[in-house]
Design a protein around this motif. Structure first.
Motif, PDB file in Angstrom:
ATOM      1  N   VAL A 157      41.057  42.325   9.377  1.00 14.63           N
ATOM      2  CA  VAL A 157      40.001  43.344   9.305  1.00 14.63           C
ATOM      3  C   VAL A 157      39.238  43.243   7.981  1.00 14.63           C
ATOM      4  O   VAL A 157      38.624  44.200   7.544  1.00 14.63           O
ATOM      5  CB  VAL A 157      40.596  44.769   9.458  1.00 14.63           C
ATOM      6  N   TYR A 158      39.282  42.068   7.355  1.00 14.03           N
ATOM      7  CA  TYR A 158      38.511  41.882   6.133  1.00 14.03           C
ATOM      8  C   TYR A 158      37.025  42.004   6.439  1.00 14.03           C
ATOM      9  O   TYR A 158      36.494  41.329   7.322  1.00 14.03           O
ATOM     10  CB  TYR A 158      38.795  40.509   5.523  1.00 14.03           C
ATOM     11  N   ASP A 159      36.344  42.851   5.690  1.00 11.92           N
ATOM     12  CA  ASP A 159      34.916  43.070   5.930  1.00 11.92           C
ATOM     13  C   ASP A 159      34.086  41.823   5.707  1.00 11.92           C
ATOM     14  O   ASP A 159      33.018  41.673   6.308  1.00 11.92           O
ATOM     15  CB  ASP A 159      34.403  44.184   5.012  1.00 11.92           C
ATOM     16  N   ILE A 160      34.558  40.927   4.831  1.00 11.76           N
ATOM     17  CA  ILE A 160      33.748  39.764   4.484  1.00 11.76           C
ATOM     18  C   ILE A 160      33.464  38.878   5.701  1.00 11.76           C
ATOM     19  O   ILE A 160      32.437  38.202   5.754  1.00 11.76           O
ATOM     20  CB  ILE A 160      34.417  38.934   3.355  1.00 11.76           C
ATOM     21  N   ILE A 161      34.347  38.901   6.701  1.00  7.95           N
ATOM     22  CA  ILE A 161      34.147  38.036   7.867  1.00  7.95           C
ATOM     23  C   ILE A 161      32.938  38.489   8.684  1.00  7.95           C
ATOM     24  O   ILE A 161      31.982  37.715   8.848  1.00  7.95           O
ATOM     25  CB  ILE A 161      35.420  37.941   8.726  1.00  7.95           C
ATOM     26  N   PRO A 162      32.926  39.730   9.202  1.00  4.91           N
ATOM     27  CA  PRO A 162      31.736  40.125   9.971  1.00  4.91           C
ATOM     28  C   PRO A 162      30.474  40.213   9.129  1.00  4.91           C
ATOM     29  O   PRO A 162      29.380  39.907   9.612  1.00  4.91           O
ATOM     30  CB  PRO A 162      32.118  41.494  10.538  1.00  4.91           C
ATOM     31  N   ILE A 163      30.607  40.598   7.857  1.00  2.00           N
ATOM     32  CA  ILE A 163      29.421  40.717   7.008  1.00  2.00           C
ATOM     33  C   ILE A 163      28.798  39.347   6.762  1.00  2.00           C
ATOM     34  O   ILE A 163      27.571  39.180   6.825  1.00  2.00           O
ATOM     35  CB  ILE A 163      29.769  41.403   5.668  1.00  2.00           C
TER      36      ILE A 163
END
Length: 296
Positions: free
Chosen positions: A106-112
């Protein structure tokens, strides 16, 4: 095309055909009129076809010249388009990129990073592949994946790994567990506690890392269950089957029946990395890596 006919001959021909005047065409091409006349004569000689009817007052295209004009325009258009396309591809603006990721992350960096990349390079096709770290490493080595978001450590020396984020492990407990009364818990306090572990085939290095943590504390983990997904592991914790050591971002899941406690004296560190095969580097991947680094 005859080997003695070059693209410049087509451009010369096109200028004369559009201007129907050698003087104006020569000025447009920034060459002398005699030179342009010779180039057109050489083109006609190579083709064995008269392209222009000439008289002292005017010139006009012959019937074969009209046909050749249409073909020359298409050739030059396709050539110019090809140049623009390869320049854009070289800048990473077009193409295809296959990206691996772990579904439980659920690391935000992936979808962002995906969102930013798509906004900046809308003509690049991004294919997302849901894979464990071990599956990504195999796909990268077999050239079936361009880049993967993985959980370190990885041991494949043929792959490049760049650490993006690091975070401590936390202890996930059933809310009614006796240790839940403490805000900080030592690894030694986990002796004989039933442990829910990330599966080895999840391939993220977390399985081995937790065994190392226990071993350094002089303990052997009492593994009662192993699962591939964090949500499943938290479900087992909520059911009272045991405890689990997980990356701190797992707290974003807010699972009912589960509480999180800090590990002390020094919480072990895990993280997120990005891996790729150096010899398979392509412009679109370089552009993607640049965006990720700017966000990390």
């Amino acid at each position: 095309m005859n080997q003695n006919i070059e693209l410049r001959h087509l451009r010369y021909f096109l200028a004369v055909a559009e201007e129907l005047n050698f003087g104006r065409a020569a000025e447009r091409l920034n060459i002398t009129q005699p030179s342009l006349s010779r180039q057109i004569q050489n083109l006609e000689k190579e083709l064995g076809i008269i392209l222009f009817e000439r008289n002292p007052r005017q010139i006009k295209l012959t019937a074969p010249g009209q046909i050749f004009l249409t073909e020359a325009e298409q050739i030059l258009l396709r050539f110019d388009q090809g140049i623009r396309i390869i320049k854009r591809a070289n800048r990473g603006e077009i193409g295809q990129l296959t990206v691996g990721f772990q579904g439980s992350s659920v690391y935000d960096i992936i979808p962002i990073s995906i969102k930013v990349f798509r906004e900046r390079f809308p003509e690049v096709e991004i294919i997302m592949q849901h894979m464990t770290t071990s599956e990504q490493l195999i796909a990268l080595s077999e050239n079936n994946l361009d880049v993967g978001f993985v959980t370190p450590p990885i041991t494949d020396a043929n792959l490049e790994l760049e650490i993006l984020l690091q975070e401590p492990l936390v202890l996930a407990l059933p809310e009614n567990h006796p240790l839940a009364a403490h805000s900080e818990i030592s690894i030694a306090a986990l002796a004989n506690e039933p442990l829910i572990l990330a599966s080895r085939d999840r391939g993220c290095g977390l399985h081995e890392q937790i065994f190392d943590i226990y071993q350094k504390a002089g303990l052997y983990p009492n593994v009662v269950c192993a699962a591939r997904e964090m949500q499943v592991m938290l479900g087992f914790v909520a059911a009272g089957m045991g405890i689990s050591l997980l990356p701190s971002h797992v707290k974003n899941f807010q699972r009912t029946g589960v509480v999180y406690r800090t590990l002390n004296p020094e919480a072990p560190i895990t993280g997120l990395g990005i891996a790729w095969k150096p010899e398979n580097i392509i412009p679109v991947l370089l552009a993607f890596l640049e965006i990720i680094r700017s966000l990390a």
